[in-house]
Design a protein around this motif. Structure first.
Motif, PDB file in Angstrom:
ATOM      1  N   ALA A   1      36.492  31.314   7.509  1.00 23.63           N
ATOM      2  CA  ALA A   1      35.198  30.636   7.467  1.00 23.63           C
ATOM      3  C   ALA A   1      35.261  29.312   8.224  1.00 23.63           C
ATOM      4  O   ALA A   1      36.293  28.646   8.245  1.00 23.63           O
ATOM      5  CB  ALA A   1      34.769  30.403   6.031  1.00 23.63           C
ATOM      6  N   TYR A   2      34.140  28.948   8.809  1.00 27.19           N
ATOM      7  CA  TYR A   2      34.029  27.671   9.516  1.00 27.19           C
ATOM      8  C   TYR A   2      34.215  26.519   8.544  1.00 27.19           C
ATOM      9  O   TYR A   2      34.844  25.516   8.859  1.00 27.19           O
ATOM     10  CB  TYR A   2      32.664  27.580  10.202  1.00 27.19           C
ATOM     11  CG  TYR A   2      32.309  26.206  10.693  1.00 27.19           C
ATOM     12  CD1 TYR A   2      32.946  25.663  11.811  1.00 27.19           C
ATOM     13  CD2 TYR A   2      31.355  25.432  10.036  1.00 27.19           C
ATOM     14  CE1 TYR A   2      32.637  24.392  12.249  1.00 27.19           C
ATOM     15  CE2 TYR A   2      31.043  24.165  10.481  1.00 27.19           C
ATOM     16  CZ  TYR A   2      31.676  23.646  11.580  1.00 27.19           C
ATOM     17  OH  TYR A   2      31.368  22.393  12.011  1.00 27.19           O
ATOM     18  N   ASP A   3      33.651  26.658   7.339  1.00 21.43           N
ATOM     19  CA  ASP A   3      33.707  25.593   6.345  1.00 21.43           C
ATOM     20  C   ASP A   3      33.416  26.175   4.978  1.00 21.43           C
ATOM     21  O   ASP A   3      33.014  27.334   4.849  1.00 21.43           O
ATOM     22  CB  ASP A   3      32.672  24.510   6.690  1.00 21.43           C
ATOM     23  CG  ASP A   3      32.973  23.156   6.059  1.00 21.43           C
ATOM     24  OD1 ASP A   3      33.951  23.047   5.288  1.00 21.43           O
ATOM     25  OD2 ASP A   3      32.236  22.208   6.337  1.00 21.43           O
ATOM     26  N   GLU A   4      33.606  25.359   3.957  1.00 16.70           N
ATOM     27  CA  GLU A   4      33.285  25.722   2.583  1.00 16.70           C
ATOM     28  C   GLU A   4      32.278  24.694   2.080  1.00 16.70           C
ATOM     29  O   GLU A   4      32.526  23.490   2.184  1.00 16.70           O
ATOM     30  CB  GLU A   4      34.569  25.693   1.749  1.00 16.70           C
ATOM     31  CG  GLU A   4      34.418  26.278   0.381  1.00 16.70           C
ATOM     32  CD  GLU A   4      35.766  26.389  -0.319  1.00 16.70           C
ATOM     33  OE1 GLU A   4      36.487  27.376  -0.068  1.00 16.70           O
ATOM     34  OE2 GLU A   4      36.088  25.484  -1.101  1.00 16.70           O
ATOM     35  N   VAL A   5      31.124  25.154   1.582  1.00 10.85           N
ATOM     36  CA  VAL A   5      30.038  24.253   1.213  1.00 10.85           C
ATOM     37  C   VAL A   5      29.545  24.585  -0.193  1.00 10.85           C
ATOM     38  O   VAL A   5      29.371  25.761  -0.535  1.00 10.85           O
ATOM     39  CB  VAL A   5      28.861  24.385   2.216  1.00 10.85           C
ATOM     40  CG1 VAL A   5      27.681  23.541   1.800  1.00 10.85           C
ATOM     41  CG2 VAL A   5      29.314  24.004   3.608  1.00 10.85           C
ATOM     42  N   GLU A   6      29.325  23.553  -0.990  1.00 15.74           N
ATOM     43  CA  GLU A   6      28.754  23.732  -2.324  1.00 15.74           C
ATOM     44  C   GLU A   6      27.275  24.088  -2.186  1.00 15.74           C
ATOM     45  O   GLU A   6      26.579  23.540  -1.329  1.00 15.74           O
ATOM     46  CB  GLU A   6      28.865  22.433  -3.137  1.00 15.74           C
ATOM     47  CG  GLU A   6      30.281  21.949  -3.365  1.00 15.74           C
ATOM     48  CD  GLU A   6      30.931  22.606  -4.562  1.00 15.74           C
ATOM     49  OE1 GLU A   6      30.213  23.119  -5.435  1.00 15.74           O
ATOM     50  OE2 GLU A   6      32.172  22.607  -4.603  1.00 15.74           O
ATOM     51  N   ILE A   7      26.771  24.971  -3.041  1.00 12.51           N
ATOM     52  CA  ILE A   7      25.364  25.373  -2.979  1.00 12.51           C
ATOM     53  C   ILE A   7      24.451  24.152  -3.140  1.00 12.51           C
ATOM     54  O   ILE A   7      23.371  24.094  -2.551  1.00 12.51           O
ATOM     55  CB  ILE A   7      25.044  26.469  -4.027  1.00 12.51           C
ATOM     56  CG1 ILE A   7      23.670  27.092  -3.781  1.00 12.51           C
ATOM     57  CG2 ILE A   7      25.123  25.919  -5.439  1.00 12.51           C
ATOM     58  CD1 ILE A   7      23.598  28.044  -2.647  1.00 12.51           C
TER      59      ILE A   7
ATOM     60  N   PRO B   1      26.761  24.026  13.676  1.00 10.23           N
ATOM     61  CA  PRO B   1      27.029  23.227  14.878  1.00 10.23           C
ATOM     62  C   PRO B   1      26.305  23.742  16.121  1.00 10.23           C
ATOM     63  O   PRO B   1      26.062  22.984  17.058  1.00 10.23           O
ATOM     64  CB  PRO B   1      28.536  23.315  15.070  1.00 10.23           C
ATOM     65  CG  PRO B   1      29.095  23.887  13.838  1.00 10.23           C
ATOM     66  CD  PRO B   1      27.990  24.536  13.087  1.00 10.23           C
ATOM     67  N   CYS B   2      25.901  25.010  16.135  1.00  9.78           N
ATOM     68  CA  CYS B   2      25.217  25.557  17.309  1.00  9.78           C
ATOM     69  C   CYS B   2      23.758  25.112  17.377  1.00  9.78           C
ATOM     70  O   CYS B   2      23.087  25.349  18.370  1.00  9.78           O
ATOM     71  CB  CYS B   2      25.303  27.089  17.326  1.00  9.78           C
ATOM     72  SG  CYS B   2      24.132  27.922  16.237  1.00  9.78           S
TER      73      CYS B   2
ATOM     74  N   CYS C   1      25.324  32.415  10.270  1.00  5.40           N
ATOM     75  CA  CYS C   1      24.406  31.850  11.248  1.00  5.40           C
ATOM     76  C   CYS C   1      23.883  32.999  12.100  1.00  5.40           C
ATOM     77  O   CYS C   1      24.686  33.763  12.643  1.00  5.40           O
ATOM     78  CB  CYS C   1      25.105  30.821  12.132  1.00  5.40           C
ATOM     79  SG  CYS C   1      24.013  30.185  13.426  1.00  5.40           S
ATOM     80  N   PRO C   2      22.554  33.132  12.223  1.00  3.58           N
ATOM     81  CA  PRO C   2      22.010  34.234  13.013  1.00  3.58           C
ATOM     82  C   PRO C   2      22.179  34.055  14.528  1.00  3.58           C
ATOM     83  O   PRO C   2      21.978  35.004  15.279  1.00  3.58           O
ATOM     84  CB  PRO C   2      20.533  34.245  12.632  1.00  3.58           C
ATOM     85  CG  PRO C   2      20.235  32.862  12.186  1.00  3.58           C
ATOM     86  CD  PRO C   2      21.510  32.341  11.581  1.00  3.58           C
ATOM     87  N   SER C   3      22.563  32.858  14.973  1.00  7.31           N
ATOM     88  CA  SER C   3      22.651  32.597  16.417  1.00  7.31           C
ATOM     89  C   SER C   3      24.065  32.592  16.989  1.00  7.31           C
ATOM     90  O   SER C   3      24.238  32.595  18.203  1.00  7.31           O
ATOM     91  CB  SER C   3      22.002  31.246  16.742  1.00  7.31           C
ATOM     92  OG  SER C   3      20.632  31.295  16.448  1.00  7.31           O
ATOM     93  N   CYS C   4      25.060  32.535  16.118  1.00  3.41           N
ATOM     94  CA  CYS C   4      26.440  32.517  16.617  1.00  3.41           C
ATOM     95  C   CYS C   4      27.332  33.289  15.650  1.00  3.41           C
ATOM     96  O   CYS C   4      26.841  33.884  14.696  1.00  3.41           O
ATOM     97  CB  CYS C   4      26.927  31.081  16.832  1.00  3.41           C
ATOM     98  SG  CYS C   4      27.229  30.149  15.316  1.00  3.41           S
ATOM     99  N   SER C   5      28.614  33.259  15.855  1.00  2.27           N
ATOM    100  CA  SER C   5      29.527  34.051  15.029  1.00  2.27           C
ATOM    101  C   SER C   5      30.095  33.284  13.836  1.00  2.27           C
ATOM    102  O   SER C   5      30.890  33.835  13.083  1.00  2.27           O
ATOM    103  CB  SER C   5      30.678  34.564  15.895  1.00  2.27           C
ATOM    104  OG  SER C   5      31.401  33.469  16.432  1.00  2.27           O
ATOM    105  N   LEU C   6      29.686  32.033  13.657  1.00  4.37           N
ATOM    106  CA  LEU C   6      30.230  31.238  12.554  1.00  4.37           C
ATOM    107  C   LEU C   6      29.643  31.659  11.208  1.00  4.37           C
ATOM    108  O   LEU C   6      28.524  32.152  11.134  1.00  4.37           O
ATOM    109  CB  LEU C   6      29.954  29.758  12.788  1.00  4.37           C
ATOM    110  CG  LEU C   6      30.628  29.128  14.003  1.00  4.37           C
ATOM    111  CD1 LEU C   6      30.208  27.664  14.134  1.00  4.37           C
ATOM    112  CD2 LEU C   6      32.126  29.250  13.926  1.00  4.37           C
ATOM    113  N   PHE C   7      30.435  31.436  10.159  1.00  5.65           N
ATOM    114  CA  PHE C   7      29.946  31.652   8.801  1.00  5.65           C
ATOM    115  C   PHE C   7      30.613  30.672   7.855  1.00  5.65           C
ATOM    116  O   PHE C   7      31.675  30.127   8.153  1.00  5.65           O
ATOM    117  CB  PHE C   7      30.172  33.103   8.348  1.00  5.65           C
ATOM    118  CG  PHE C   7      31.616  33.523   8.271  1.00  5.65           C
ATOM    119  CD1 PHE C   7      32.323  33.405   7.091  1.00  5.65           C
ATOM    120  CD2 PHE C   7      32.267  34.036   9.388  1.00  5.65           C
ATOM    121  CE1 PHE C   7      33.656  33.798   7.015  1.00  5.65           C
ATOM    122  CE2 PHE C   7      33.598  34.428   9.333  1.00  5.65           C
ATOM    123  CZ  PHE C   7      34.294  34.305   8.132  1.00  5.65           C
TER     124      PHE C   7
END
Length: 80
Positions: free
Chosen positions: A3-9, A26-27, A47-53
């Protein structure tokens, strides 16, 4: 793949138009995870625009019977 990052809801924002919690990518687009995904125990916001999640950190029990978050109604402001 990691994963690109870990984020709290709590750090994500509810977007009623998309019907999803979002977080800036970031995109320039937004990572998204729907309420239905959260109810199913999904923890990946894509992300619907790039491959990051992202990995979304939340308590699944909080979303078991969750309804769409409502925007708070504007409250009158007293003017002196």
């Amino acid at each position: 793949m990691s994963a690109y990052d870990e984020v709290e809801i709590e750090d994500m924002e509810w977007n009623a138009e998309l019907g999803a919690y979002t977080y800036p990518c970031p995109c320039g687009d937004l990572f998204q995870i729907t309420l239905a995904d959260l109810r199913l125990g999904e923890e990946i916001a894509r992300c619907p625009s790039c491959s990051l999640f992202l990995t979304v950190v939340y308590n699944a029990e909080d979303f078991a019977d969750a309804k769409e978050p409502q925007k708070p109604s504007p409250r009158p402001v007293a003017v002196a």
